[in-house]
Enzyme design. Structure first.
Site, PDB file in Angstrom:
ATOM      1  N   ASP A  47      43.387  40.538  39.598  1.00  0.00           N
ATOM      2  CA  ASP A  47      42.070  40.863  40.563  1.00  0.00           C
ATOM      3  C   ASP A  47      40.787  40.182  40.259  1.00  0.00           C
ATOM      4  O   ASP A  47      39.747  40.494  40.773  1.00  0.00           O
ATOM      5  CB  ASP A  47      41.923  42.507  40.238  1.00  0.00           C
ATOM      6  CG  ASP A  47      41.952  42.874  38.963  1.00  0.00           C
ATOM      7  OD1 ASP A  47      41.696  41.984  38.035  1.00  0.00           O
ATOM      8  OD2 ASP A  47      41.409  44.138  38.720  1.00  0.00           O
ATOM      9  N   SER A  48      40.856  39.378  39.319  1.00  0.00           N
ATOM     10  CA  SER A  48      39.774  38.300  38.876  1.00  0.00           C
ATOM     11  C   SER A  48      39.604  37.601  40.521  1.00  0.00           C
ATOM     12  O   SER A  48      38.448  36.917  40.631  1.00  0.00           O
ATOM     13  CB  SER A  48      40.036  37.348  38.036  1.00  0.00           C
ATOM     14  OG  SER A  48      41.460  36.914  38.147  1.00  0.00           O
ATOM     15  N   ASP A  86      48.591  41.862  40.464  1.00  0.00           N
ATOM     16  CA  ASP A  86      47.703  42.631  39.536  1.00  0.00           C
ATOM     17  C   ASP A  86      47.433  43.888  40.461  1.00  0.00           C
ATOM     18  O   ASP A  86      46.571  43.604  41.624  1.00  0.00           O
ATOM     19  CB  ASP A  86      46.439  41.884  39.414  1.00  0.00           C
ATOM     20  CG  ASP A  86      45.613  42.248  38.163  1.00  0.00           C
ATOM     21  OD1 ASP A  86      46.115  43.122  37.276  1.00  0.00           O
ATOM     22  OD2 ASP A  86      44.550  41.793  37.607  1.00  0.00           O
ATOM     23  N   LYS A 116      50.983  44.022  37.418  1.00  0.00           N
ATOM     24  CA  LYS A 116      50.468  44.169  36.156  1.00  0.00           C
ATOM     25  C   LYS A 116      49.404  45.404  36.379  1.00  0.00           C
ATOM     26  O   LYS A 116      48.630  45.567  37.383  1.00  0.00           O
ATOM     27  CB  LYS A 116      49.677  42.984  35.564  1.00  0.00           C
ATOM     28  CG  LYS A 116      48.729  43.327  34.443  1.00  0.00           C
ATOM     29  CD  LYS A 116      48.253  41.815  33.960  1.00  0.00           C
ATOM     30  CE  LYS A 116      46.941  41.519  34.594  1.00  0.00           C
ATOM     31  NZ  LYS A 116      45.680  42.339  34.476  1.00  0.00           N
ATOM     32  N   GLU A 118      46.421  47.617  34.005  1.00  0.00           N
ATOM     33  CA  GLU A 118      45.273  47.834  32.982  1.00  0.00           C
ATOM     34  C   GLU A 118      45.687  49.231  32.215  1.00  0.00           C
ATOM     35  O   GLU A 118      45.694  50.383  33.129  1.00  0.00           O
ATOM     36  CB  GLU A 118      44.063  47.582  33.444  1.00  0.00           C
ATOM     37  CG  GLU A 118      44.014  46.111  33.676  1.00  0.00           C
ATOM     38  CD  GLU A 118      42.330  45.749  33.926  1.00  0.00           C
ATOM     39  OE1 GLU A 118      41.580  46.730  33.703  1.00  0.00           O
ATOM     40  OE2 GLU A 118      42.142  44.742  34.486  1.00  0.00           O
ATOM     41  N   GLU A 185      43.607  40.866  26.014  1.00  0.00           N
ATOM     42  CA  GLU A 185      42.503  40.408  26.230  1.00  0.00           C
ATOM     43  C   GLU A 185      41.257  40.716  25.530  1.00  0.00           C
ATOM     44  O   GLU A 185      41.082  41.730  25.243  1.00  0.00           O
ATOM     45  CB  GLU A 185      41.980  40.816  27.860  1.00  0.00           C
ATOM     46  CG  GLU A 185      40.948  40.152  28.267  1.00  0.00           C
ATOM     47  CD  GLU A 185      40.554  40.191  29.748  1.00  0.00           C
ATOM     48  OE1 GLU A 185      41.346  40.666  30.557  1.00  0.00           O
ATOM     49  OE2 GLU A 185      39.462  39.637  30.182  1.00  0.00           O
TER      50      GLU A 185
HETATM   51  O1  KIV Z   1      42.812  39.368  36.817  1.00  0.00           O
HETATM   52  C1  KIV Z   1      43.004  38.370  35.956  1.00  0.00           C
HETATM   53  O2  KIV Z   1      42.531  37.307  36.109  1.00  0.00           O
HETATM   54  C2  KIV Z   1      43.443  39.178  34.845  1.00  0.00           C
HETATM   55  C3  KIV Z   1      43.710  38.082  33.549  1.00  0.00           C
HETATM   56  C4  KIV Z   1      42.296  38.040  33.046  1.00  0.00           C
HETATM   57  C5  KIV Z   1      44.518  38.635  32.519  1.00  0.00           C
HETATM   58  O3  KIV Z   1      43.777  39.916  34.677  1.00  0.00           O
END
Ligand code: KIV
Length: 283
Positions: A47-48, A86, A116, A118, A185
């Site tokens: 989600d970055s 994500d 993924k 969190e 992280e």
């Molecule tokens: O969204 C992302 O890029 C991440 C990584 C930093 C693990 O969750």
């Protein structure tokens, strides 16, 4: 170069052999394809994406629909890497049925192999539900950017004895809930190494030192494409933002000086057609 699609047993075998797992984020088809060519084991459509591509201030505003478009592009570009989507903020927190449906979209529409999410013990019930629906889940603990406001900033997590113990308990609970791996992280290196040794599943570190079973970085950081800030844990392997700006300045200079386009970039009309055309101009 790898030609066979990477699977969860391959990742697990790497941990057992003590061979580091390589992982990067990817958000588009050409960079995903370059990652495949480089033999990267895992790609995370993080989600970055919201920050490094869409320009949001944080990862919080990213939507499911935005994530799915990025996932589809990555799945078209990468054929061998194991692909993880994500789950964005509020796509899995409010309601279990909605969370399973959203996780399913990453596989059915996005072409991902896993999702993924969190969080530690608080996401164990939803992790179990998603795993029970047949969807592989990668955990993510330590600094969890979706909760940045609650955490009070992008600071190191697990830096006190009790916080480190809580991180280990979170990791063990996620393993027990069925995660096939866990991202750690911004966790102190000795804490991350201890967690990695206590778990049977692989850990993937980002700012968590060399004792994790694998490493992940944001590809725009690695390539020097994201200029707003660079975390201490990033190593840049290129400076593409500057290279792109230099290339574009050269293009602007060429257009303004009429050096571009040159004859080799242009198309010709046969002489006879040209003469006939000139004659037609006055009709
Ligand atoms: O969204 C992302 O890029 C991440 C990584 C930093 C693990 O969750």
């Amino acid at each position: 170069m790898q030609h066979k699609k990477v699977t969860i047993p391959d990742l697990q075998a790497k941990k057992e052999r003590g061979e580091p797992i390589t992982m990067l984020t990817a958000y588009d088809c050409p960079l995903a394809s370059a990652c495949d060519q480089a033999g990267i084991d895992m790609l995370l459509v993080g989600d970055s994406y919201g920050m490094v591509v869409l320009g949001y201030e944080s990862t919080v505003p990213v939507t499911m629909d935005e994530m799915i478009i990025a996932c589809r592009a990555v799945a078209r570009g990468a054929k061998t890497a194991f692909l993880v989507g994500d789950m964005p903020f509020m796509s899995y927190q409010a309601d279990a049925a909605e969370a399973v449906r959203n996780a399913g979209r990453f596989l059915k529409e996005g072409g991902m192999d896993a999702v993924k999410l969190e969080g530690g013990q608080e996401v164990v019930p939803i992790t179990r539900t998603i795993v029970d629906a047949g969807i592989a889940v990668l955990g993510h603990i330590g600094l969890t950017p979706q909760s940045i406001s609650k955490l009070g900033g992008y600071r190191t997590q697990g830096a006190t004895a009790h916080a480190a113990r809580k991180l280990l308990d979170d990791a063990l609970a996620l393993q027990d809930a069925g995660c096939f791996g866990i991202v750690l992280e911004k966790v102190p290196d000795r804490v991350a190494e201890t967690i990695s040794k206590k778990l049977t599943i692989p850990t993937i570190g980002i700012g968590a030192g060399g004792g994790c079973d694998g490493q992940v970085l944001v590809i725009h950081d690695v390539l020097g494409l994201f200029e707003r800030f660079t975390p201490k844990f990033v190593k840049k392997y290129a400076h593409l933002h500057q290279d792109v700006a230099t290339a574009l300045e050269a293009y602007k200079t060429d257009v303004e000086s009429r050096a571009f386009p040159a004859t080799e970039h242009s198309f010709a009309i046969p002489d006879a057609e040209w003469q006939e055309f000139l004659g037609l101009l006055n009709e």
